[in-house]
Each structure stands twice: as structure tokens, then as C-alpha cells.
Design an enzyme around this catalytic site. Structure first.
Site, mmCIF file in Angstrom:
data_model
loop_
_atom_site.group_PDB
_atom_site.id
_atom_site.type_symbol
_atom_site.label_atom_id
_atom_site.label_comp_id
_atom_site.label_asym_id
_atom_site.label_seq_id
_atom_site.Cartn_x
_atom_site.Cartn_y
_atom_site.Cartn_z
ATOM 1 N N ASP A 29 0.861 -1.183 0.000
ATOM 2 C CA ASP A 29 0.000 0.000 0.000
ATOM 3 C C ASP A 29 0.899 1.236 0.000
ATOM 4 O OD1 ASP A 29 -3.191 0.570 1.175
ATOM 5 O OD2 ASP A 29 -1.747 2.220 1.018
ATOM 6 N N ILE A 30 0.590 2.180 -0.866
ATOM 7 C CA ILE A 30 1.448 3.357 -1.033
ATOM 8 C C ILE A 30 1.408 4.260 0.210
ATOM 9 C CG2 ILE A 30 -0.179 4.974 -2.125
ATOM 10 C CD1 ILE A 30 3.350 4.164 -3.397
ATOM 11 N N GLU A 88 -12.316 3.497 -1.335
ATOM 12 C CA GLU A 88 -11.547 4.438 -2.154
ATOM 13 C C GLU A 88 -11.335 3.907 -3.572
ATOM 14 O OE1 GLU A 88 -7.831 5.623 -0.227
ATOM 15 O OE2 GLU A 88 -6.979 6.001 -2.203
ATOM 16 N N HIS A 93 -9.753 -5.491 -3.033
ATOM 17 C CA HIS A 93 -8.405 -5.643 -2.494
ATOM 18 C C HIS A 93 -8.482 -6.008 -1.023
ATOM 19 C CE1 HIS A 93 -9.587 -1.384 -2.472
ATOM 20 N NE2 HIS A 93 -8.912 -1.253 -1.338
ATOM 21 N N HIS A 95 -6.593 -5.977 2.446
ATOM 22 C CA HIS A 95 -5.493 -5.348 3.190
ATOM 23 C C HIS A 95 -4.902 -6.384 4.143
ATOM 24 C CE1 HIS A 95 -6.573 -0.983 2.425
ATOM 25 N NE2 HIS A 95 -7.747 -1.528 2.202
HETATM 26 P P1 5GP Z 1 -9.888 1.328 0.336
HETATM 27 O O1 5GP Z 1 -10.437 1.338 -1.077
HETATM 28 O O2 5GP Z 1 -9.691 -0.069 0.862
HETATM 29 O O3 5GP Z 1 -10.710 2.165 1.249
HETATM 30 O O4 5GP Z 1 -8.448 2.012 0.296
HETATM 31 C C1 5GP Z 1 -7.612 1.917 -0.824
HETATM 32 C C2 5GP Z 1 -6.182 1.687 -0.396
HETATM 33 O O5 5GP Z 1 -5.379 1.673 -1.565
HETATM 34 C C3 5GP Z 1 -5.627 2.776 0.521
HETATM 35 O O6 5GP Z 1 -5.034 2.176 1.654
HETATM 36 C C4 5GP Z 1 -4.618 3.511 -0.355
HETATM 37 O O7 5GP Z 1 -3.500 3.972 0.379
HETATM 38 C C5 5GP Z 1 -4.226 2.458 -1.378
HETATM 39 N N1 5GP Z 1 -3.908 3.024 -2.684
HETATM 40 C C6 5GP Z 1 -4.647 3.905 -3.381
HETATM 41 N N2 5GP Z 1 -4.059 4.196 -4.554
HETATM 42 C C7 5GP Z 1 -2.921 3.472 -4.600
HETATM 43 C C8 5GP Z 1 -1.874 3.350 -5.563
HETATM 44 O O8 5GP Z 1 -1.888 3.972 -6.631
HETATM 45 N N3 5GP Z 1 -0.859 2.493 -5.281
HETATM 46 C C9 5GP Z 1 -0.821 1.779 -4.116
HETATM 47 N N4 5GP Z 1 0.231 0.972 -3.922
HETATM 48 N N5 5GP Z 1 -1.778 1.881 -3.173
HETATM 49 C C10 5GP Z 1 -2.816 2.716 -3.416
#
Ligand code: 5GP
Length: 130
Positions: A29-30, A88, A93, A95
Site C-alpha cells: 500500500d502506497i 476508495e 483488495h 489489506h
Molecule cells: P480502500 O479502497 O480499501 O478504502 O483504500 C484503498 C487503499 O489503496 C488505501 O489504503 C490507499 O493507500 C491504497 N492506494 C490507493 N491508490 C494506490 C496506488 O496507486 N498504489 C498503491 N500501492 N496503493 C494505493
């Protein structure tokens, strides 16, 4: 249009890869909540994890478990926490977060880790992946 995670899995956007096979891709995760925070995705784009087929869901979780085993070996932790949100990025995905305390899984507290350290962490996890 392909999701950002599809572009990552296809190698069109860079990532810190830790594991992959023909159906899955795992990368750091970035903005990790803890060092070694990994995302595991199915290559097939599906927004909501509970809309995956039984086989896709099972395969994803079995692949995530293999990544978690590698994480446990590479990053000192008590256990690996699992979460699925997807608020987001609309591409399923999982975690995986190395946990030493409850606070390590606080998704409102993201960290910035230097690129060299991210690369080192990814290599360490990849080296343990079986
Ligand atoms: P969620 O959709 O589970 O709420 O969060 C999305 C997750 O993806 C977040 O923890 C965010 O930091 C990570 N994320 C979003 N865009 C990118 C990206 O372009 N690259 C990576 N490696 N992680 C990402």
C-alpha cells in the site's frame, strides 16, 4: 476504463510488488498504516469482494494467506490483520497488515515511508513468499 489497480497489476503503473500469479497480484500500500501493509487483488476487476464467484473468492483468500505467511516471516509482528473496505478504489483488495498492537490497524493514520525502505520491505516479503 481500467482501474488503477488493474494498471498496477499489468505493470503500467509502478508498484512495490511482493507476489503474483496468473490470477492475483500483491503489492505494498502506497500509504501504509504500518510498515509491510500489503494489498492483495484479483487481476479480474470486480468492485465488491462479495460479488466474486465462490472460486474467485476462495482463490483470493488462499493467495492472501500465502502472502500473510511471507509477511509474518519478513516483518516482526504478533500476527497479520486482514481487512476489506474498498471505499476508495473500486477494485477488490484485501489489506494485510503486520500487527503488534491494535493501533497498527488504524486506517485513519496513514504513513509515508521512504522509497528505499518500501523497496527493501517489498523485497523481504517477496523473498519469503512460497
Ligand atoms: P480502500 O479502497 O480499501 O478504502 O483504500 C484503498 C487503499 O489503496 C488505501 O489504503 C490507499 O493507500 C491504497 N492506494 C490507493 N491508490 C494506490 C496506488 O496507486 N498504489 C498503491 N500501492 N496503493 C494505493
Amino acid at each position: 476504463m481500467a482501474s488503477i489497480f488493474s494498471l498496477i497489476a499489468a505493470g503500467e503503473i509502478p508498484s512495490y510488488r511482493v507476489a503474483s500469479d496468473d490470477k492475483h497480484y500483491a503489492f505494498l500500500d502506497i500509504n501504509p498504516v504500518a510498515p509491510g501493509h500489503v494489498l492483495v487483488i484479483p487481476r479480474r476487476e470486480e468492485d465488491y469482494i462479495f460479488n466474486l464467484s465462490d472460486e474467485e473468492y476462495t482463490d483470493l483468500m488462499l493467495f492472501a494467506r500465502r502472502v500473510a505467511r511471507a509477511l509474518e516471516k519478513a516483518i516482526p509482528c504478533k500476527r497479520v490483520g486482514v481487512a476489506v473496505m474498498g471505499l476508495e478504489v473500486p477494485h477488490t483488495h484485501v489489506h494485510l497488515v503486520p500487527l503488534n498492537s491494535e493501533g497498527d490497524m488504524d486506517f485513519s493514520s496513514k504513513k509515508q515511508i521512504a522509497p528505499e525502505e518500501m523497496a527493501r520491505i517489498a523485497e523481504a516479503i517477496a523473498a519469503e513468499f512460497e
